[in-house]
Structures are given as structure tokens and as C-alpha cells.
Write a protein that holds these residues in place. Structure first.
Motif, PDB file in Angstrom:
ATOM      1  N   GLY A   1     -11.633  -2.718   4.700  1.00 54.53           N
ATOM      2  CA  GLY A   1     -12.767  -2.058   4.068  1.00 54.53           C
ATOM      3  C   GLY A   1     -12.634  -1.997   2.556  1.00 54.53           C
ATOM      4  N   PHE A   2     -13.225  -0.976   1.955  1.00 56.94           N
ATOM      5  CA  PHE A   2     -13.181  -0.826   0.497  1.00 56.94           C
ATOM      6  C   PHE A   2     -11.870  -0.195   0.043  1.00 56.94           C
ATOM      7  CE2 PHE A   2     -17.758  -1.385   0.674  1.00 56.94           C
ATOM      8  CZ  PHE A   2     -18.018  -2.061  -0.512  1.00 56.94           C
ATOM      9  N   MET A   3     -11.363  -0.671  -1.088  1.00 58.81           N
ATOM     10  CA  MET A   3     -10.197  -0.037  -1.709  1.00 58.81           C
ATOM     11  C   MET A   3     -10.579   1.345  -2.217  1.00 58.81           C
ATOM     12  SD  MET A   3      -8.344  -2.908  -4.053  1.00 58.81           S
ATOM     13  CE  MET A   3      -8.167  -4.623  -3.541  1.00 58.81           C
ATOM     14  N   PRO A   4      -9.634   2.308  -2.231  1.00 63.93           N
ATOM     15  CA  PRO A   4      -9.912   3.604  -2.861  1.00 63.93           C
ATOM     16  C   PRO A   4     -10.204   3.418  -4.350  1.00 63.93           C
ATOM     17  CG  PRO A   4      -7.927   3.701  -1.516  1.00 63.93           C
ATOM     18  CD  PRO A   4      -8.302   2.259  -1.622  1.00 63.93           C
ATOM     19  N   PRO A   5     -11.078   4.223  -4.920  1.00 65.80           N
ATOM     20  CA  PRO A   5     -11.440   4.044  -6.332  1.00 65.80           C
ATOM     21  C   PRO A   5     -10.373   4.499  -7.328  1.00 65.80           C
ATOM     22  CG  PRO A   5     -12.618   5.906  -5.385  1.00 65.80           C
ATOM     23  CD  PRO A   5     -11.902   5.230  -4.248  1.00 65.80           C
ATOM     24  N   LYS A   6      -9.533   5.471  -6.947  1.00 66.35           N
ATOM     25  CA  LYS A   6      -8.552   6.000  -7.884  1.00 66.35           C
ATOM     26  C   LYS A   6      -7.246   5.214  -7.799  1.00 66.35           C
ATOM     27  CE  LYS A   6     -10.502  10.637  -8.082  1.00 66.35           C
ATOM     28  NZ  LYS A   6     -10.242  12.096  -7.937  1.00 66.35           N
ATOM     29  N   ALA A   7      -6.603   5.048  -8.966  1.00 66.72           N
ATOM     30  CA  ALA A   7      -5.455   4.145  -9.073  1.00 66.72           C
ATOM     31  C   ALA A   7      -4.305   4.545  -8.159  1.00 66.72           C
ATOM     32  CB  ALA A   7      -4.983   4.086 -10.521  1.00 66.72           C
ATOM     33  N   GLN A   8      -3.925   5.823  -8.146  1.00 68.75           N
ATOM     34  CA  GLN A   8      -2.772   6.235  -7.350  1.00 68.75           C
ATOM     35  C   GLN A   8      -3.035   6.026  -5.859  1.00 68.75           C
ATOM     36  OE1 GLN A   8      -1.409  10.223  -8.106  1.00 68.75           O
ATOM     37  NE2 GLN A   8       0.331  10.061  -6.736  1.00 68.75           N
ATOM     38  N   ALA A   9      -4.227   6.422  -5.421  1.00 65.14           N
ATOM     39  CA  ALA A   9      -4.575   6.237  -4.012  1.00 65.14           C
ATOM     40  C   ALA A   9      -4.661   4.755  -3.666  1.00 65.14           C
ATOM     41  CB  ALA A   9      -5.905   6.925  -3.718  1.00 65.14           C
ATOM     42  N   ARG A  10      -5.122   3.958  -4.620  1.00 70.76           N
ATOM     43  CA  ARG A  10      -5.236   2.513  -4.377  1.00 70.76           C
ATOM     44  C   ARG A  10      -3.864   1.880  -4.214  1.00 70.76           C
ATOM     45  NH1 ARG A  10      -8.901   1.379  -8.121  1.00 70.76           N
ATOM     46  NH2 ARG A  10      -7.403   0.863  -9.745  1.00 70.76           N
ATOM     47  N   ARG A  11      -2.883   2.310  -4.991  1.00 69.26           N
ATOM     48  CA  ARG A  11      -1.532   1.751  -4.889  1.00 69.26           C
ATOM     49  C   ARG A  11      -0.924   2.051  -3.518  1.00 69.26           C
ATOM     50  NH1 ARG A  11      -1.226   3.184 -10.493  1.00 69.26           N
ATOM     51  NH2 ARG A  11      -0.367   5.245  -9.987  1.00 69.26           N
ATOM     52  N   LYS A  12      -1.065   3.296  -3.067  1.00 73.96           N
ATOM     53  CA  LYS A  12      -0.531   3.657  -1.745  1.00 73.96           C
ATOM     54  C   LYS A  12      -1.264   2.900  -0.631  1.00 73.96           C
ATOM     55  CE  LYS A  12       0.977   8.307  -3.087  1.00 73.96           C
ATOM     56  NZ  LYS A  12       0.791   9.766  -2.850  1.00 73.96           N
ATOM     57  N   TRP A  13      -2.562   2.771  -0.798  1.00 68.73           N
ATOM     58  CA  TRP A  13      -3.382   2.055   0.194  1.00 68.73           C
ATOM     59  C   TRP A  13      -2.959   0.596   0.283  1.00 68.73           C
ATOM     60  CZ3 TRP A  13      -7.041  -1.911   0.022  1.00 68.73           C
ATOM     61  CH2 TRP A  13      -8.005  -1.946   1.032  1.00 68.73           C
TER      62      TRP A  13
ATOM     63  N   LEU B   1      -7.625  -6.044  -8.766  1.00 65.43           N
ATOM     64  CA  LEU B   1      -6.843  -7.281  -8.730  1.00 65.43           C
ATOM     65  C   LEU B   1      -5.505  -7.110  -9.440  1.00 65.43           C
ATOM     66  CD1 LEU B   1      -9.632  -9.955  -9.335  1.00 65.43           C
ATOM     67  CD2 LEU B   1      -8.312  -9.595  -7.243  1.00 65.43           C
ATOM     68  N   GLN B   2      -5.487  -6.320 -10.496  1.00 63.37           N
ATOM     69  CA  GLN B   2      -4.237  -6.060 -11.193  1.00 63.37           C
ATOM     70  C   GLN B   2      -3.262  -5.296 -10.291  1.00 63.37           C
ATOM     71  OE1 GLN B   2      -4.805  -3.942 -14.878  1.00 63.37           O
ATOM     72  NE2 GLN B   2      -2.781  -4.479 -15.641  1.00 63.37           N
ATOM     73  N   GLU B   3      -3.775  -4.267  -9.597  1.00 63.98           N
ATOM     74  CA  GLU B   3      -2.936  -3.508  -8.671  1.00 63.98           C
ATOM     75  C   GLU B   3      -2.504  -4.372  -7.490  1.00 63.98           C
ATOM     76  OE1 GLU B   3      -1.676  -0.642  -8.904  1.00 63.98           O
ATOM     77  OE2 GLU B   3      -2.755   0.312 -10.548  1.00 63.98           O
TER      78      GLU B   3
ATOM     79  N   SER C   1       7.699   5.176  -3.180  1.00 66.56           N
ATOM     80  CA  SER C   1       6.923   4.182  -2.439  1.00 66.56           C
ATOM     81  C   SER C   1       7.681   2.858  -2.431  1.00 66.56           C
ATOM     82  CB  SER C   1       5.553   3.982  -3.090  1.00 66.56           C
ATOM     83  OG  SER C   1       5.710   3.360  -4.364  1.00 66.56           O
ATOM     84  N   VAL C   2       7.273   1.960  -1.563  1.00 69.58           N
ATOM     85  CA  VAL C   2       7.881   0.629  -1.513  1.00 69.58           C
ATOM     86  C   VAL C   2       7.776  -0.046  -2.870  1.00 69.58           C
ATOM     87  CG1 VAL C   2       7.614  -1.689  -0.534  1.00 69.58           C
ATOM     88  CG2 VAL C   2       7.539   0.316   0.953  1.00 69.58           C
ATOM     89  N   ARG C   3       6.622   0.054  -3.480  1.00 65.69           N
ATOM     90  CA  ARG C   3       6.385  -0.598  -4.780  1.00 65.69           C
ATOM     91  C   ARG C   3       7.343  -0.072  -5.844  1.00 65.69           C
ATOM     92  NH1 ARG C   3       3.019   0.994  -9.011  1.00 65.69           N
ATOM     93  NH2 ARG C   3       2.148  -0.668 -10.298  1.00 65.69           N
TER      94      ARG C   3
END
Length: 312
Positions: A163-175, A199-201, A281-283
Motif C-alpha cells: 500500500g502507501f508508505m507512511p508520510p512521516k520520515a520516522q514512521a516510513r523508515r520503520k515501515w 526513494l531516498q529512504e 532498528s535494523v537500519r
């Protein structure tokens, strides 16, 4: 292959198939869940057209969008609103009409209702009330992107739709960390104003070598589909300002199979990574571990993902 249609020869064929669609079973008191074009209005099937023509009303995500489709196909079926803000009431209205023996169609703005679009609650409540639900398959941005990406095959057909990526950066990284841990291609949507950051994330989470297919404006006039390493995605966008416009589907191809956790690192390196993963996190663990050990971040990232899968 000819570029021009021979309508004198094609006319009888179209008429015959239209008659076959009309002659099929169209039970009353039934909800017809109809997939509609994702951009190209000519992608509507004859069976979908017959359903939209025959139904007593159409429950639509946005009645204005659906009216444009109906006008293009010469249909005047009444519309009622069924979007995410009124879905409970819309479901009851649909059930009431089914109880009177009406045929009701359910559509979203584009593609398949109830798949990353409103409609699932209507379907559930109609089924719970004892009425029949008939799906009419058709256009799908997810399947169209996979068809053009080459990320799946008959031997390895698995994929995940996120589906859609979360809009906020921190939530997007975990997602991204969670979804990219899957050892299959992952399909996701993104809005144009968030595409560059996403795309950067994605490149940071998946690694710059992971292949990504960017599918833009699928089935529309300015359709563009390109596969490249994630680390080159931003440069590709910069080559043409129009590439950040439109609707996007991203297909993250499956990564290379990671080595088994116990075979990839020395005991000291494993202990360090395990300690980092207790709190990070893994990252982030891969990033800090790379600095501490001198190993490639991508290698540590793959090891951490393999460890997570082994622990499940």
C-alpha cells in the motif's frame, strides 16, 4: 498488425460479445464489485459495462469521478456515495436496496474496490446480511506494475503489496525496514509530493544496489516504467522534471538471498550486532555496526534481516 481498426469487420464481433455479456446470469438482490480503469477509459471490460448499465444504482467512492466514466460509456445509472467517511451508512443503504431486490454495483475511483480503496466494509456487511457478492475483475495498478517490472515469474510468483508508505520520515523508515525484510518483491504506492523523500529512504533501507521499478501514470498517455538500482533513482528523477508528476507504483525487487546468520559474521561481530539490535532498528544497527567493524553496511543489514527471519 494494422494500425487502423476495420470496424466493418470488427462491428459484428463486438455486438456478439455484448450480447453474450447481456445474456449471462445477472441475479437480483446482488452486489456487483466492479473494477474500473486506472487511467485509460478503454480498459473497462464489456462485462463491467453491462453490470454498470444493468444495475439499479452504483455505490461510488467519488460520484463525480464515476460520472465521468459513465458519461464516456453512455451510461446514466444513478449514483450514491460510498467513501471511507460514510461507509457504515452506505453499507446499510446498499443492504436496504438489495432487500428490495435491486442490483447494486460498487466501484472506487480507479481499480479494484476494497483493495487499497474504500469498499471492504460494504462487502463485509452485505455478505454478513446474507446477500450475494459478485466480483468483476479488471484493471489493477499493482498487477500492471508487476507485469511490466519482471520482478516475478511463473517459477517465483510471490510478492507482497504494502500500500502507501507512511508520510512521516520516522514512521516510513520503520515501515520500510519491516516490509523490505520480506524475501519477495514488494509493491507500494507513493504520492508525487513525497516521491523524492520516499526513494531516498528506500535506497537507505534496501541498499543502493537493490533494484526498483518506478511505474508512473500507468495506462495513461504519459506512462513511464523504468527499472534501476535504488541508489540511482534520484538522479533518474532529476533528468526530467515531469518524472515527479502523476501517480506512482514502486516495485522493490527481491534482494539477493542473504547468508545464514551464523555463517556471515565472526563471533565478535555477531555479539556486537546482537547488542545493537536490542535497542536499535535494523537500519541503524547496520549503520553503526559498519562503522565499528569496517564491514559493508549492506552486508550487516542483510545479516540482521536474516537473523530476524530466523528468530520468527
Amino acid at each position: 498488425m494494422t494500425d487502423s481498426a476495420d470496424w466493418e469487420k470488427a462491428g459484428p464481433t463486438w455486438k456478439r460479445h455484448a450480447e453474450l455479456a447481456a445474456g449471462q446470469s445477472w441475479p437480483a438482490g446482488c452486489l456487483y464489485v466492479v473494477a474500473t480503469p486506472i487511467g485509460n477509459l478503454e480498459d473497462l471490460s464489456l462485462r463491467a459495462w453491462e453490470a454498470l448499465r444493468r444495475c439499479d444504482a452504483i455505490a461510488a467512492e467519488d460520484t463525480r469521478t464515476t460520472r465521468t466514466l459513465l458519461d464516456a460509456w453512455g451510461l446514466a445509472t444513478p449514483l450514491l456515495a460510498a467513501h471511507r467517511h460514510n461507509e457504515r451508512d452506505a453499507a446499510q443503504a446498499v443492504i436496504g436496496r438489495l432487500a428490495r431486490g435491486e442490483r447494486i454495483a460498487l466501484v472506487s475511483d480507479a481499480g479494484a474496490p476494497a483493495v487499497s480503496d474504500p469498499g471492504a466494509r460494504v462487502v463485509r456487511e452485505v455478505r454478513a446480511a446474507g446477500y450475494r457478492v459478485v466480483p468483476l475483475p479488471g484493471p489493477s495498478a499493482v498487477i500492471a506494475a508487476l507485469m511490466a517490472s519482471g520482478a516475478t515469474s511463473d517459477e517465483t510468483p510471490e510478492f507482497a503489496f504494502a500500500g502507501f508508505m507512511p508520510p512521516k520520515a520516522q514512521a516510513r523508515r520503520k515501515w520500510l525496514d519491516r516490509w523490505l525484510a520480506w524475501p519477495v518483491p514488494v509493491v507500494m504506492f507513493e504520492a508525487p509530493h513525497r516521491l523524492r523523500a520516499a526513494l531516498q529512504e528506500l535506497a537507505a533501507a534496501a541498499g543502493p544496489a537493490r533494484r526498483v521499478t518506478i511505474a508512473r501514470e500507468l495506462s495513461k498517455r504519459f506512462e513511464e516504467i523504468h527499472t534501476l538500482p535504488a541508489g540511482e533513482a534520484l538522479a533518474w528523477l532529476d533528468e526530467d522534471a515531469h518524472r515527479e508528476q502523476g501517480e506512482f507504483v514502486l516495485v522493490v525487487h527481491a534482494g539477493e538471498r542473504a547468508a545464514e546468520p551464523d555463517e556471515a559474521l565472526t563471533p565478535e561481530q555477531r555479539r556486537l550486532m546482537e547488542s545493537l539490535l536490542e535497542d536499535l532498528s535494523v537500519r541503524d544497527a547496520a549503520r553503526i555496526g559498519a562503522r565499528a567493524t569496517g564491514l559493508a553496511r549492506d552486508r550487516l543489514y542483510a545479516w540482521a534481516l536474516a537473523r530476524e527471519r530466523a528468530d520468527r
